[in-house]
Design a protein around this motif. Structure first.
Motif, PDB file in Angstrom:
ATOM      1  N   ASP A 199      41.820  58.540  90.003  1.00 52.80           N
ATOM      2  CA  ASP A 199      42.837  57.260  90.205  1.00 52.80           C
ATOM      3  C   ASP A 199      41.708  55.971  90.098  1.00 52.80           C
ATOM      4  O   ASP A 199      41.989  54.922  89.465  1.00 52.80           O
ATOM      5  N   SER A 213      40.685  54.907  86.603  1.00 48.09           N
ATOM      6  CA  SER A 213      41.768  54.482  85.880  1.00 48.09           C
ATOM      7  C   SER A 213      42.422  55.855  85.083  1.00 48.09           C
ATOM      8  O   SER A 213      43.236  55.799  84.184  1.00 48.09           O
ATOM      9  N   TRP A 214      42.208  57.062  85.734  1.00 49.06           N
ATOM     10  CA  TRP A 214      43.109  58.235  85.043  1.00 49.06           C
ATOM     11  C   TRP A 214      44.314  57.895  85.798  1.00 49.06           C
ATOM     12  O   TRP A 214      44.754  57.361  86.913  1.00 49.06           O
ATOM     13  N   THR A 215      45.390  58.514  85.476  1.00 49.76           N
ATOM     14  CA  THR A 215      46.958  58.535  85.958  1.00 49.76           C
ATOM     15  C   THR A 215      47.362  59.889  86.302  1.00 49.76           C
ATOM     16  O   THR A 215      46.671  60.949  85.971  1.00 49.76           O
TER      17      THR A 215
END
Length: 218
Positions: free
Chosen positions: A71, A74-76
């Protein structure tokens, strides 16, 4: 995202893992730290807990730690059919977490699932096969062109020694038994010494897909 190495070689050795993971915007530290976080929480389980608690706790905490770290890059989050995933910023790569057998991290024999996987994992592997082969195949219901290529973070706690074995691997198929995988490519990670945790046995317990059916009450 299908890195060049995944199309040409069956596996990446531990010494070369960093370069391969860099192509996926990942590091060995992120993956292994997540697995160790699962160990830290699992070691608190006692004989008073249910027999499945240690294995389930390790899996859940590994998932949470991995997704928390990603996270920050910027991973979701994704939860198809309630199967937890981390999805890359471009939406083309996702990661799921699975306990593996004693062949996890082996340079000779590919790993299989420690416990039976359910239909959401099988659907995902079928989608992987479609993207890698680029041919027309019958696809799972609900599949779309936006389905990411899914890598599996596989970990194993050895029965014979206090060590953690792990790899990040791209599966192409899952047999009807729910445990036997065929792999496109495997990125093997260095073994981690867990001697300081003083845990006498490998965790036991379920590591499976959970599918919920919700119906409106009349």
């Amino acid at each position: 995202m299908i890195p060049d190495f995944a199309e040409s070689e069956p596996r990446t050795a531990p010494d070369d893992a960093s370069d391969a993971l860099d192509q996926l915007d990942l590091t060995s530290e992120i993956l292994l730290s997540a697995a160790r976080a699962g160990v830290v929480q699992a070691k608190e389980i006692t004989d008073f807990h249910p027999v499945t608690a240690r294995g389930m706790t390790q899996w859940m905490e590994t998932v949470a730690s991995l997704r928390r770290s990603l996270d920050e890059r910027s991973w979701t989050l994704g939860n198809p059919k309630n199967s937890p995933r981390a999805i890359s910023p471009d939406g083309k790569t996702s990661i799921m977490v699975m306990g593996g057998d004693e062949n996890t991290g082996s340079q000779t024999t590919p790993p299989q699932a420690a416990r039976r996987r359910g239909p959401s994992t099988r659907d995902t592997m079928q989608c992987n096969g479609q993207e890698m082969l680029d041919v027309t195949l019958p696809l799972p219901r609900g599949w779309s062109d936006q389905e990411p290529l899914t890598w599996v973070f596989v970990y194993h706690w050895s029965r014979r020694a206090p060590q953690l074995q792990a790899e990040l691997s791209l599966a192409r198929d899952l047999d009807e038994d729910g445990r036997t995988f065929a792999w496109h490519h495997r990125i093997l990670l260095p073994e981690q010494d867990l001697g300081e945790f003083n845990i006498p046995q490998r965790p036991a317990g379920p590591d499976f897909d959970i599918d919920f059916r919700i119906q409106e009450l009349k």
